[in-house]
Every structure is written in structure tokens, then in C-alpha cells.
Motif scaffolding. Structure first.
Motif, PDB file in Angstrom:
ATOM      1  N   GLY A 128     -24.475  28.948  27.088  1.00  0.00           N
ATOM      2  CA  GLY A 128     -23.119  28.620  26.640  1.00  0.00           C
ATOM      3  C   GLY A 128     -22.117  29.672  27.055  1.00  0.00           C
ATOM      4  N   THR A 129     -22.496  30.939  26.911  1.00  0.00           N
ATOM      5  CA  THR A 129     -21.610  32.038  27.308  1.00  0.00           C
ATOM      6  C   THR A 129     -21.398  32.043  28.818  1.00  0.00           C
ATOM      7  OG1 THR A 129     -22.232  33.409  25.412  1.00  0.00           O
ATOM      8  CG2 THR A 129     -21.388  34.554  27.358  1.00  0.00           C
ATOM      9  N   VAL A 130     -22.479  31.871  29.566  1.00  0.00           N
ATOM     10  CA  VAL A 130     -22.377  31.848  31.030  1.00  0.00           C
ATOM     11  C   VAL A 130     -21.488  30.687  31.487  1.00  0.00           C
ATOM     12  CG1 VAL A 130     -23.687  31.465  33.162  1.00  0.00           C
ATOM     13  CG2 VAL A 130     -24.550  33.055  31.423  1.00  0.00           C
ATOM     14  N   ASN A 131     -21.684  29.520  30.894  1.00  0.00           N
ATOM     15  CA  ASN A 131     -20.876  28.362  31.288  1.00  0.00           C
ATOM     16  C   ASN A 131     -19.389  28.615  31.066  1.00  0.00           C
ATOM     17  OD1 ASN A 131     -23.085  26.863  32.089  1.00  0.00           O
ATOM     18  ND2 ASN A 131     -23.269  25.742  30.163  1.00  0.00           N
ATOM     19  N   ALA A 132     -19.056  29.179  29.917  1.00  0.00           N
ATOM     20  CA  ALA A 132     -17.644  29.435  29.616  1.00  0.00           C
ATOM     21  C   ALA A 132     -17.083  30.504  30.555  1.00  0.00           C
ATOM     22  CB  ALA A 132     -17.484  29.858  28.158  1.00  0.00           C
ATOM     23  N   CYS A 133     -17.858  31.552  30.793  1.00  0.00           N
ATOM     24  CA  CYS A 133     -17.400  32.611  31.698  1.00  0.00           C
ATOM     25  C   CYS A 133     -17.166  32.069  33.102  1.00  0.00           C
ATOM     26  CB  CYS A 133     -18.420  33.745  31.748  1.00  0.00           C
ATOM     27  SG  CYS A 133     -18.398  34.843  30.308  1.00  0.00           S
ATOM     28  N   GLN A 134     -18.096  31.263  33.581  1.00  0.00           N
ATOM     29  CA  GLN A 134     -17.954  30.749  34.946  1.00  0.00           C
ATOM     30  C   GLN A 134     -16.819  29.726  35.060  1.00  0.00           C
ATOM     31  OE1 GLN A 134     -21.958  29.534  36.095  1.00  0.00           O
ATOM     32  NE2 GLN A 134     -22.318  31.550  36.999  1.00  0.00           N
ATOM     33  N   ALA A 135     -16.458  29.116  33.946  1.00  0.00           N
ATOM     34  CA  ALA A 135     -15.337  28.178  33.964  1.00  0.00           C
ATOM     35  C   ALA A 135     -13.995  28.901  33.948  1.00  0.00           C
ATOM     36  CB  ALA A 135     -15.429  27.237  32.764  1.00  0.00           C
ATOM     37  N   ILE A 136     -13.944  30.074  33.338  1.00  0.00           N
ATOM     38  CA  ILE A 136     -12.679  30.779  33.124  1.00  0.00           C
ATOM     39  C   ILE A 136     -12.509  31.992  34.032  1.00  0.00           C
ATOM     40  CG2 ILE A 136     -11.354  32.100  31.423  1.00  0.00           C
ATOM     41  CD1 ILE A 136     -11.396  29.090  30.923  1.00  0.00           C
ATOM     42  N   MET A 137     -13.599  32.698  34.310  1.00  0.00           N
ATOM     43  CA  MET A 137     -13.529  33.980  35.016  1.00  0.00           C
ATOM     44  C   MET A 137     -12.883  33.921  36.403  1.00  0.00           C
ATOM     45  SD  MET A 137     -16.739  36.597  35.381  1.00  0.00           S
ATOM     46  CE  MET A 137     -17.173  36.620  33.641  1.00  0.00           C
ATOM     47  N   PRO A 138     -13.175  32.905  37.233  1.00  0.00           N
ATOM     48  CA  PRO A 138     -12.578  32.899  38.580  1.00  0.00           C
ATOM     49  C   PRO A 138     -11.053  32.954  38.556  1.00  0.00           C
ATOM     50  CG  PRO A 138     -14.399  31.353  38.488  1.00  0.00           C
ATOM     51  CD  PRO A 138     -14.160  31.802  37.077  1.00  0.00           C
ATOM     52  N   GLU A 139     -10.433  32.233  37.626  1.00  0.00           N
ATOM     53  CA  GLU A 139      -8.972  32.250  37.538  1.00  0.00           C
ATOM     54  C   GLU A 139      -8.471  33.609  37.070  1.00  0.00           C
ATOM     55  OE1 GLU A 139      -4.930  31.226  37.472  1.00  0.00           O
ATOM     56  OE2 GLU A 139      -6.647  30.424  38.569  1.00  0.00           O
ATOM     57  N   MET A 140      -9.198  34.247  36.146  1.00  0.00           N
ATOM     58  CA  MET A 140      -8.828  35.594  35.708  1.00  0.00           C
ATOM     59  C   MET A 140      -8.891  36.575  36.879  1.00  0.00           C
ATOM     60  SD  MET A 140     -10.666  36.114  31.991  1.00  0.00           S
ATOM     61  CE  MET A 140      -9.997  35.383  30.485  1.00  0.00           C
ATOM     62  N   THR A 163     -14.074  45.001  35.890  1.00  0.00           N
ATOM     63  CA  THR A 163     -12.964  45.918  35.625  1.00  0.00           C
ATOM     64  C   THR A 163     -12.200  46.220  36.904  1.00  0.00           C
ATOM     65  OG1 THR A 163     -14.109  46.923  33.739  1.00  0.00           O
ATOM     66  CG2 THR A 163     -12.343  48.204  34.742  1.00  0.00           C
ATOM     67  N   GLU A 164     -12.929  46.394  38.004  1.00  0.00           N
ATOM     68  CA  GLU A 164     -12.289  46.655  39.296  1.00  0.00           C
ATOM     69  C   GLU A 164     -11.435  45.477  39.756  1.00  0.00           C
ATOM     70  OE1 GLU A 164     -15.662  47.463  41.703  1.00  0.00           O
ATOM     71  OE2 GLU A 164     -15.833  49.563  41.056  1.00  0.00           O
ATOM     72  N   ARG A 165     -11.695  44.318  39.187  1.00  0.00           N
ATOM     73  CA  ARG A 165     -10.948  43.104  39.543  1.00  0.00           C
ATOM     74  C   ARG A 165      -9.942  42.725  38.461  1.00  0.00           C
ATOM     75  NH1 ARG A 165     -15.665  43.305  42.019  1.00  0.00           N
ATOM     76  NH2 ARG A 165     -15.968  42.259  44.038  1.00  0.00           N
ATOM     77  N   GLY A 166      -9.681  43.634  37.540  1.00  0.00           N
ATOM     78  CA  GLY A 166      -8.656  43.413  36.528  1.00  0.00           C
ATOM     79  C   GLY A 166      -9.103  42.656  35.301  1.00  0.00           C
ATOM     80  N   VAL A 167     -10.413  42.409  35.170  1.00  0.00           N
ATOM     81  CA  VAL A 167     -10.944  41.660  34.030  1.00  0.00           C
ATOM     82  C   VAL A 167     -11.816  42.590  33.193  1.00  0.00           C
ATOM     83  CG1 VAL A 167     -12.313  39.668  33.287  1.00  0.00           C
ATOM     84  CG2 VAL A 167     -10.899  39.529  35.365  1.00  0.00           C
ATOM     85  N   HIS A 168     -11.615  42.582  31.878  1.00  0.00           N
ATOM     86  CA  HIS A 168     -12.338  43.482  30.980  1.00  0.00           C
ATOM     87  C   HIS A 168     -13.259  42.675  30.074  1.00  0.00           C
ATOM     88  CE1 HIS A 168      -8.843  45.791  32.307  1.00  0.00           C
ATOM     89  NE2 HIS A 168      -9.572  46.866  32.084  1.00  0.00           N
TER      90      HIS A 168
END
Length: 277
Positions: A126-138, A183-188
Motif C-alpha cells: 500500500g505504501t509503495v503503491n501510493a509513493c509510486q503514484a505520487i512521487m514522480p510528480e514531486m 533528498t537530492e531531488r527535492g523530496v523528503h
């Protein structure tokens, strides 16, 4: 003459997406973030509970978007994320809160395999699915924060909760792999434990039977608000326990934490000649 204290950064105009937002900690977080001015996207499996959370958030003037989804489904999570994006805009804060704990509190070798995997997959997949859905845009915007709701059982394990403990430890391992690169890509990315907060889930756990010293959820909600404001960015990638930690003290020692690689999940080397050094 001392400098005037900084005013807290306003969260108005920002968007939070919270999984498992229909009740418990997810609901508390949604309302707390809405009270700070954030629009909130709410994901869960119970439409009635989600709508109720949305109504409370709306009393604070917050924009809301409700999506029914099982976080274990890649398709459902991506559709839910797209619906939140369409309604509210890009997500600034993702909170992976949806989770389950072992039912029955039996040793690993006696557990029901189907239920064991249901717990593990809800918490990790569940965590991986949500991260992969949101992280690319971040990453594209070079801006975003993610909180995985974690637990002390990730590092202190309990035989009665092998799926829960193992799944939460897996999230720590994932953070150790992704943290620096994000972090290097601006996401924490943060793993934060609220402690034993009184919820439907914890009330059903044998380890909490007869418990009276429940953890106040307010420090956890306040910590996530500070994450959203960017105040805790120096602690990204570190395991935090709001039921016990003094976050200001940890912030003051953030450089020492990084130098010691503290509050991360790592294998300890067996001497200087060990290959994992």
C-alpha cells in the motif's frame, strides 16, 4: 536585542493526500492539516467514513477530495491519486497511514497465511503503491514530503505481530535505500511513529489489553504539520517517535545524527575487515 521569532510557514494553498483517512490517526491528521489551511485528499475503503472526515475538514474551509480505494491495488491507488490531482492540484504532502495489525496475536508459525499477507501487503504494498503514484510528480517539481506512519515495533519486534513488525521494518529499509536520493531531488521522506494512540486498531491488539497510558496523538499531528512546513527537513530519512522524541533537540543535533548514520535501519559490521563496512 534578540531577533524576533519566525512566523510559522503558512500551509494555505498546499495539498495533502492521506491514506486510511476514514478513521483513527488518518482522520486526526486530515482534520489537523485542514485546520492549518491545507486542502486534503482522503483515500480509504469506507466511503461513509471518508465523507464524514471530509465534512469535518470542510468546517475549517479546506478543500477536500474523497476517493475510495484499496491501497493494495495499483490501479485503484493511481486512479485515486489522479482524482485528487484533478480536484485539488499537485500533492505537496503524502501521508501513508493505511495499515493493519496481526489478528489473533499468534506466533509466526501458527498464523493464518492469508491474513499474514493481508497485513504485510497493506502496510508495504500500500505504501509503495501510493509513493509510486505520487512521487514522480514531486520529483518533477523538485518539491514534496512523504510521511510513512511507522512504529516502534519495526525495531523492537514482537512475535505476536510478525507481519506488522516485519512490514514496518521493511518501510525503514525502503527509506534507507531511497532517502538520500530523494533528498537530492527535492523530496523528503520520513518514518514517524505516533506511539500507542487509542484507535480501533490498537484497541484490538493483545499488547494493548487493559492499557490506560495511551499516547496523546497531538504531538504526532503537530510533527506532521511541521513536516509539511519544511521545519523537519534536516531529519528526513531518520526514524522519529513523537511519543518520546524531543524533535527540537533532534533538530539541534541533526548533523551528528547524519554523521553517525543514526536512526536508520542498517546491518552492523563485524569488525573493520567485514565486507559490509
Amino acid at each position: 536585542m534578540s531577533a524576533a521569532p519566525r512566523s510559522p510557514r503558512s500551509l494555505r494553498g498546499q495539498v495533502a493526500l492521506i491514506t486510511g483517512a476514514g478513521r483513527g490517526i488518518g482522520r486526526l491528521l486530515a482534520v489537523g492539516l485542514a485546520a492549518e489551511g491545507m486542502a486534503v485528499g482522503l483515500i480509504g475503503r469506507d466511503r461513509r467514513r471518508l465523507d464524514d472526515t471530509a465534512r469535518v475538514c470542510a468546517r475549517h474551509g479546506a478543500g477536500t477530495a474523497v476517493s475510495v480505494a484499496d491501497v493494495r491495488s495499483v490501479k485503484e491507488v493511481r486512479e485515486a491519486a489522479q482524482a485528487v490531482f484533478a480536484a485539488l492540484g499537485p500533492v505537496d504532502l503524502l501521508v501513508n497511514n493505511a495499515g493493519l495489525a496481526d489478528r489473533g496475536e499468534t506466533p509466526f508459525w501458527e498464523t493464518d497465511p492469508e491474513h499474514w499477507w493481508e497485513v504485510f501487503e497493506t502496510n508495504v504494498r500500500g505504501t509503495v503503491n501510493a509513493c509510486q503514484a505520487i512521487m514522480p510528480e514531486m520529483i518533477r517539481r523538485r518539491s514534496g514530503r512523504i510521511v510513512n506512519v511507522n512504529s516502534a515495533l519495526a525495531v523492537k519486534g514482537d512475535l505476536r505481530y510478525s507481519a506488522y513488525s516485519g512490514s514496518k521494518a521493511s518501510l525503514l529499509a525502503l527509506t534507507s535505500v531511497l532517502g538520500t536520493s530523494l533528498t537530492e531531488r527535492g523530496v523528503h521522506l520520513f518514518d514517524i511513529s505516533p506511539g500507542m494512540v487509542r484507535t480501533d486498531m490498537t484497541l484490538g491488539m493483545a499488547v494493548c489489553a487493559g492499557r490506560e497510558d495511551w499516547t496523546d496523538p497531538a504531538p504526532f499531528v503537530a510533527a506532521v504539520v511541521r513536516v509539511a512546513r519544511g521545519e523537519l527537513d534536516p531529519l528526513a530519512g531518520r526514524f522519529l517517535h513523537t511519543g518520546r522524541d524531543d524533535l527540537d533537540q533532534l533538530l539541534a543535533g541533526a548533523e551528528r545524527l547524519r554523521a553517525a548514520d543514526a536512526r536508520t535501519l542498517r546491518m552492523r559490521a563485524h569488525g573493520q575487515s567485514d565486507w559490509i563496512v
